[in-house]
Scaffold this motif. Structure first.
Motif, PDB file in Angstrom:
ATOM      1  N   LYS A  33       0.903  -1.192  -0.214  1.00 31.98           N
ATOM      2  CA  LYS A  33       0.061   0.085  -0.030  1.00 31.98           C
ATOM      3  C   LYS A  33       1.018   1.125  -0.017  1.00 31.98           C
ATOM      4  O   LYS A  33       0.532   2.229  -0.623  1.00 31.98           O
ATOM      5  CB  LYS A  33      -1.060   0.007   1.241  1.00 31.98           C
ATOM      6  CG  LYS A  33      -1.863   1.164   1.301  1.00 31.98           C
ATOM      7  CD  LYS A  33      -2.698   1.065   2.533  1.00 31.98           C
ATOM      8  CE  LYS A  33      -3.447   2.265   2.702  1.00 31.98           C
ATOM      9  NZ  LYS A  33      -4.615   2.224   3.807  1.00 31.98           N
ATOM     10  N   THR A  34       1.993   1.299   0.880  1.00 29.06           N
ATOM     11  CA  THR A  34       2.866   2.275   0.903  1.00 29.06           C
ATOM     12  C   THR A  34       3.488   2.684  -0.590  1.00 29.06           C
ATOM     13  O   THR A  34       3.773   3.677  -0.867  1.00 29.06           O
ATOM     14  CB  THR A  34       3.842   2.313   1.866  1.00 29.06           C
ATOM     15  OG1 THR A  34       3.008   2.032   3.321  1.00 29.06           O
ATOM     16  CG2 THR A  34       4.939   3.451   2.089  1.00 29.06           C
ATOM     17  N   THR A  35       3.848   1.602  -1.241  1.00 28.39           N
ATOM     18  CA  THR A  35       4.699   1.503  -2.218  1.00 28.39           C
ATOM     19  C   THR A  35       3.820   2.139  -3.355  1.00 28.39           C
ATOM     20  O   THR A  35       4.195   3.052  -4.088  1.00 28.39           O
ATOM     21  CB  THR A  35       5.138   0.341  -2.870  1.00 28.39           C
ATOM     22  OG1 THR A  35       6.158  -0.441  -1.967  1.00 28.39           O
ATOM     23  CG2 THR A  35       5.790   0.383  -4.317  1.00 28.39           C
ATOM     24  N   ILE A  36       2.441   1.841  -3.321  1.00 29.06           N
ATOM     25  CA  ILE A  36       1.415   2.320  -4.613  1.00 29.06           C
ATOM     26  C   ILE A  36       1.330   3.808  -4.297  1.00 29.06           C
ATOM     27  O   ILE A  36       1.261   4.368  -5.148  1.00 29.06           O
ATOM     28  CB  ILE A  36       0.300   1.551  -4.412  1.00 29.06           C
ATOM     29  CG1 ILE A  36       0.457   0.046  -4.866  1.00 29.06           C
ATOM     30  CG2 ILE A  36      -0.747   2.114  -5.266  1.00 29.06           C
ATOM     31  CD1 ILE A  36      -0.549  -0.937  -4.661  1.00 29.06           C
ATOM     32  N   ILE A  60       6.801   6.182 -12.215  1.00 27.20           N
ATOM     33  CA  ILE A  60       7.497   4.654 -11.502  1.00 27.20           C
ATOM     34  C   ILE A  60       8.892   4.875 -11.930  1.00 27.20           C
ATOM     35  O   ILE A  60       9.222   5.121 -13.017  1.00 27.20           O
ATOM     36  CB  ILE A  60       6.936   3.324 -11.861  1.00 27.20           C
ATOM     37  CG1 ILE A  60       5.596   3.296 -11.678  1.00 27.20           C
ATOM     38  CG2 ILE A  60       7.577   2.234 -11.849  1.00 27.20           C
ATOM     39  CD1 ILE A  60       4.816   2.190 -12.173  1.00 27.20           C
ATOM     40  N   ASP A  61       9.704   4.723 -10.985  1.00 26.85           N
ATOM     41  CA  ASP A  61      11.249   4.887 -11.094  1.00 26.85           C
ATOM     42  C   ASP A  61      11.894   3.345 -11.703  1.00 26.85           C
ATOM     43  O   ASP A  61      11.964   2.427 -11.199  1.00 26.85           O
ATOM     44  CB  ASP A  61      12.049   4.961  -9.896  1.00 26.85           C
ATOM     45  CG  ASP A  61      13.424   5.217 -10.104  1.00 26.85           C
ATOM     46  OD1 ASP A  61      13.919   4.942 -11.101  1.00 26.85           O
ATOM     47  OD2 ASP A  61      14.216   5.237  -9.158  1.00 26.85           O
ATOM     48  N   VAL A  62      11.994   3.398 -13.080  1.00 20.01           N
ATOM     49  CA  VAL A  62      12.066   2.087 -14.017  1.00 20.01           C
ATOM     50  C   VAL A  62      13.449   1.745 -13.302  1.00 20.01           C
ATOM     51  O   VAL A  62      13.970   0.386 -13.679  1.00 20.01           O
ATOM     52  CB  VAL A  62      11.954   2.290 -15.343  1.00 20.01           C
ATOM     53  CG1 VAL A  62      10.513   2.520 -15.566  1.00 20.01           C
ATOM     54  CG2 VAL A  62      12.756   3.322 -15.829  1.00 20.01           C
TER      55      VAL A  62
END
Length: 206
Positions: A2-5, A14-16
Motif C-alpha cells: 500500500k505504501t509503495t503504491i 515509476i522509477d524504472v
C-alpha cells in the motif's frame, strides 16, 4: 504494498531504475506525463505465458494478457460496450477461444464448477446450436431486509433474463456471462497458422 503504491501515485511516475524485469520496464515506460485515463495509446502486455510461467507447484499457468484500449478525448469510447468490443476482437486474434467469460472486476463466482456448468449448455446436442450465451444470475450480500433499494434486481434476474425485455429477447446483465465467440464475431481467417501455445506471438510482437 500500500505504501509503495501510494508513493508512486504521489510521484506520478515509476522509477524504472529500480525494476529488473525487462517486460515490466517496457510496460511502465508507456506511462508518461500525457498518459491519462481519458487519453492514452493502446497497451497490450503479456503478464503470464503458459509455456514459461509456472505456479508454486510447478504446473503451467494459463496465458494472462492485459489490454488497455486506446482512449482519445476526441472520440467517444462507449464505456463498457466499447471495452467489450475491443477485448472480443483483440482476443480473437491472440487466442481465438470459442467460448469466453465476461466478468466485472468486482464480481466472483462462488462455485468452482461454473465453467463446467456453462459448457454443458453449449455442448448439449439437444440445445439450440445458435445458443449465444449462458448467463449466471448475480447475488448480493448485506442487503437491507426489505430490499428497499432493489439491490436484488428481481426484475432483471427473474423476468428480463428469460426473454421478456419488450422485444422477446434476452437481457444481458453485463457480467457473469459465457459467450460463444462466433455469435458475436466471425473467426479471423488470417489468424490461423500464427498461433503458438495458443498465443499469436506475431500479433503480440507488433
Amino acid at each position: 504494498m500500500k505504501t509503495t503504491i501510494q508513493c508512486v501515485m504521489d510521484q506520478g511516475a515509476i522509477d524504472v531504475n529500480q525494476i529488473k524485469d525487462a517486460r515490466m520496464i517496457k510496460a511502465f515506460r508507456k506511462w508518461t506525463a500525457g498518459f491519462t485515463r481519458q487519453q492514452h495509446p493502446t497497451v497490450i502486455e503479456v503478464l503470464l505465458k503458459s509455456d514459461q510461467d509456472n505456479d508454486v507447484t510447478g504446473h503451467c499457468m494459463p496465458n494472462l494478457i492485459y489490454l488497455a484500449r486506446e482512449k482519445n478525448k476526441a472520440n467517444p469510447h462507449h464505456f463498457k460496450a466499447g471495452a467489450l468490443n475491443a477485448l472480443i476482437r483483440v482476443s480473437a486474434v491472440i487466442t481465438n477461444a470459442p467460448i469466453f467469460l465476461t466478468l466485472d472486476c468486482d464480481m466472483y463466482s462462488n462455485d468452482p464448477k461454473t465453467p463446467l456448468r456453462a459448457l454443458c449448455h453449449f455442448m448439449n446436442p439437444n440445445n439450440d446450436p445458435k445458443l449465444a450465451f449462458v448467463q449466471f444470475p448475480q447475488r448480493f450480500d448485506n442487503l437491507n431486509e426489505n430490499d428497499i433499494y432493489a439491490g436484488q434486481q428481481v426484475v432483471e434476474t427473474r423476468a428480463c433474463t428469460i426473454g421478456m425485455d419488450g422485444l422477446g429477447g434476452v437481457f444481458f446483465m453485463g457480467t457473469g456471462g459465457f459467450f460463444r465467440r462466433q455469435a458475436l464475431i466471425e473467426y479471423p481467417t488470417e489468424a490461423h497458422g500464427l498461433w503458438k501455445n495458443r498465443v499469436n506471438t506475431e500479433m503480440l510482437s507488433r
